[in-house]
Write an enzyme that holds these catalytic residues in place. Structure first.
Site, PDB file in Angstrom:
ATOM      1  N   ASP A 143      -1.103 -12.850   4.513  1.00 56.28           N
ATOM      2  CA  ASP A 143      -2.033 -13.662   5.301  1.00 56.28           C
ATOM      3  C   ASP A 143      -3.434 -13.560   4.696  1.00 56.28           C
ATOM      4  O   ASP A 143      -4.110 -14.565   4.462  1.00 56.28           O
ATOM      5  CB  ASP A 143      -2.034 -13.162   6.751  1.00 56.28           C
ATOM      6  CG  ASP A 143      -2.949 -13.986   7.639  1.00 56.28           C
ATOM      7  OD1 ASP A 143      -2.944 -15.223   7.508  1.00 56.28           O
ATOM      8  OD2 ASP A 143      -3.670 -13.387   8.461  1.00 56.28           O
ATOM      9  N   ASP A 159      -5.576 -16.424   2.005  1.00 56.95           N
ATOM     10  CA  ASP A 159      -6.878 -17.045   2.297  1.00 56.95           C
ATOM     11  C   ASP A 159      -7.838 -16.819   1.138  1.00 56.95           C
ATOM     12  O   ASP A 159      -8.620 -17.700   0.770  1.00 56.95           O
ATOM     13  CB  ASP A 159      -7.487 -16.462   3.578  1.00 56.95           C
ATOM     14  CG  ASP A 159      -7.205 -17.324   4.801  1.00 56.95           C
ATOM     15  OD1 ASP A 159      -6.141 -17.975   4.824  1.00 56.95           O
ATOM     16  OD2 ASP A 159      -8.042 -17.356   5.726  1.00 56.95           O
ATOM     17  N   LYS A 214       0.866  -1.182   0.000  1.00 61.77           N
ATOM     18  CA  LYS A 214       0.000   0.000   0.000  1.00 61.77           C
ATOM     19  C   LYS A 214       0.903   1.233   0.000  1.00 61.77           C
ATOM     20  O   LYS A 214       0.923   2.022   0.958  1.00 61.77           O
ATOM     21  CB  LYS A 214      -0.922  -0.014   1.224  1.00 61.77           C
ATOM     22  CG  LYS A 214      -2.071  -1.009   1.108  1.00 61.77           C
ATOM     23  CD  LYS A 214      -3.216  -0.518   0.223  1.00 61.77           C
ATOM     24  CE  LYS A 214      -3.994   0.596   0.880  1.00 61.77           C
ATOM     25  NZ  LYS A 214      -5.033   1.144  -0.038  1.00 61.77           N
TER      26      LYS A 214
HETATM   27  C1  IPM Z   1      -1.642 -18.420   8.739  1.00 59.80           C
HETATM   28  C2  IPM Z   1      -2.408 -18.257  10.018  1.00 59.80           C
HETATM   29  C3  IPM Z   1      -1.466 -17.711  11.076  1.00 59.80           C
HETATM   30  C4  IPM Z   1      -1.046 -16.324  10.656  1.00 59.80           C
HETATM   31  C5  IPM Z   1      -2.002 -17.720  12.512  1.00 59.80           C
HETATM   32  C6  IPM Z   1      -2.488 -19.096  12.941  1.00 59.80           C
HETATM   33  C7  IPM Z   1      -0.964 -17.207  13.477  1.00 59.80           C
HETATM   34  O1  IPM Z   1      -3.517 -17.447   9.804  1.00 59.80           O
HETATM   35  O2  IPM Z   1      -0.610 -19.119   8.753  1.00 59.80           O
HETATM   36  O3  IPM Z   1      -2.073 -17.887   7.721  1.00 59.80           O
HETATM   37  O4  IPM Z   1      -1.755 -15.336  10.895  1.00 59.80           O
HETATM   38  O5  IPM Z   1       0.035 -16.221  10.059  1.00 59.80           O
HETATM   39 MG    MG Z   2      -3.884 -16.985   7.757  1.00 63.43          MG
END
Ligand code: IPM
Ligand code: MG
Length: 369
Positions: free
Chosen positions: A250, A254, A193
């Site tokens: 992160d 996802d 960003k």
């Molecule tokens: C990931 C998970 C971790 C993170 C957590 C469990 C600490 O979400 O590996 O993506 O935030 O890195």
């Molecule tokens: Mg994660």
């Protein structure tokens, strides 16, 4: 020569169940291919807290530093929500990442043909998708100081975390991304960003510097991370390798995971600098969490954890053929319609259990010989 060593930290929730299937796969490679490892096990996360009062014992940390590769299941669960922040299960995982200095987190998002209908996106958007997110894993807002919850002057409170990156932290993860791109489709998109964060400006400039000085042959583009999130769901196939910081990585990983149909499918590798034996420091773990709601029920999908072992074969042990054999076995099983509960479509059917999926993959491995 001694066998390479694997330290298994199954952890919490569905971790032990999915790891049980990985252990069977490791056994298969030993029995059928003569590929043997010295496997040992230890505790991490809530499981370690229950025994040691900390989510990662010092002795376990030392063993992880010695191991040729660490395989981790998952950490966390509602039982541990009440714990002080410093001993929460997640701190065990973060300590491993930090002390092993695993700065490059590789999160591939690959859509298996048999699952193209499963994504919440249209089939043509995801079919054939193969992208790699390289997430910086040891710095940024996850570790920056100052951090904490402090009293404010007006008697209320203020919560502080610090986004902090150094030149070298950015350059080394950028190099990992460019190296990977050279072995793929030769394209890197860097996300930050820079429009609102100075650390983002530095990120952009340093990634560009590494490109111009060391990897001019790789195609580099830059994107604001919010636009990146949008582009990931709009037309993900525009990407090859994405490199980004710890927090954006992160979130974006996802998002990318869901493109493939299920979070239960995605493996990851966290790599650091080479050790004396030439192998990188390495930890392999599924991207999914501990899924406490289905823990112990035999419903979990072991594929992400099994594919994480395939990544270990490839990135730690230079066994690309063995890794490909395992990946093909997973592909075959999916093409045959074998599904755990997370992969059941609206048309229904009977899901297999965690070990049922393991059985099917082992059978496909046998058939591959
Ligand atoms: C990931 C998970 C971790 C993170 C957590 C469990 C600490 O979400 O590996 O993506 O935030 O890195
Ligand atoms: Mg994660």
């Amino acid at each position: 020569m001694a066998n390479p060593s694997l330290l298994i930290l199954a952890g919490d929730g569905i971790g032990p169940e999915v790891m049980a299937e990985v252990k069977r796969i490791i056994g298969w490679f030993g029995d059928k291919c003569g590929v043997t490892f010295d496997v040992s096990e230890d505790l991490v996360g809530g499981a370690a807290y229950d025994v040691h009062g900390v989510p990662l014992a010092d002795a376990t940390m030392a063993r992880a530093q010695e191991a040729d590769a660490v395989l981790l299941g998952a950490v966390g669960g509602p039982k541990y929500d009440v714990l002080d922040f410093s001993v929460k299960p997640e701190r065990g995982l973060l300590r491993l990442r930090k002390e092993m200095d695993l700065y490059a987190n590789l999160r591939p998002a690959q859509c298996f043909d048999a699952l193209a209908d499963f994504s919440s996106l249209k089939k043509e958007i995801v079919a054939g998708l193969d992208i790699m997110i390289v997430r910086e894993l040891t710095s940024g807002v996850y570790f920056g100081e100052p951090r904490g919850i402090f009293p404010a002057e007006d008697g209320t409170r203020v919560g502080i975390n610090t986004q902090r990156y150094t030149t070298e932290e950015i350059r080394r993860v950028a190099r990992s991304a460019f190296e990977l791109a050279r072995r793929r489709n030769n394209k890197v998109c860097s996300m930050e960003k820079a429009n609102v964060m100075e650390s983002g400006i530095l990120w952009r400039e340093e990634v560009q510097w590494v490109h111009d000085n060391e990897y001019p042959d790789v195609e580099l583009s830059h994107m604001y991370a919010d636009n990146g999130a949008m582009q990931l769901v709009r037309w993900p196939k525009q990407f090859d390798v994405i490199v980004t910081d710890n927090l954006f990585g992160d979130v974006l990983s996802d998002c990318a995971a869901m493109l493939t149909g299920s979070l239960g499918m995605l493996p990851s590798a966290s790599l650091g600098a080479p050790m004396a034996n030439g192998r990188p420091k390495a930890l392999y773990e599924p991207v999914h969490g501990s899924a406490p709601d289905i823990a112990g029920l035999g419903k979990a999908n072991p594929i992400a954890c099994i594919l994480s072992f395939a990544m270990a074969l490839r990135y730690s042990f230079d066994m690309g053929d063995e890794a490909a054999r395992l990946e093909r076995a997973v592909e075959t099983v999916l093409a045959d319609g074998v599904r755990t509960a997370d992969l059941m479509g609206p048309e229904g059917g009977t899901p297999v259990s965690t070990s049922g999926m393991g059985d099917a993959i082992l059978a496909a491995l046998d058939a591959s010989l």
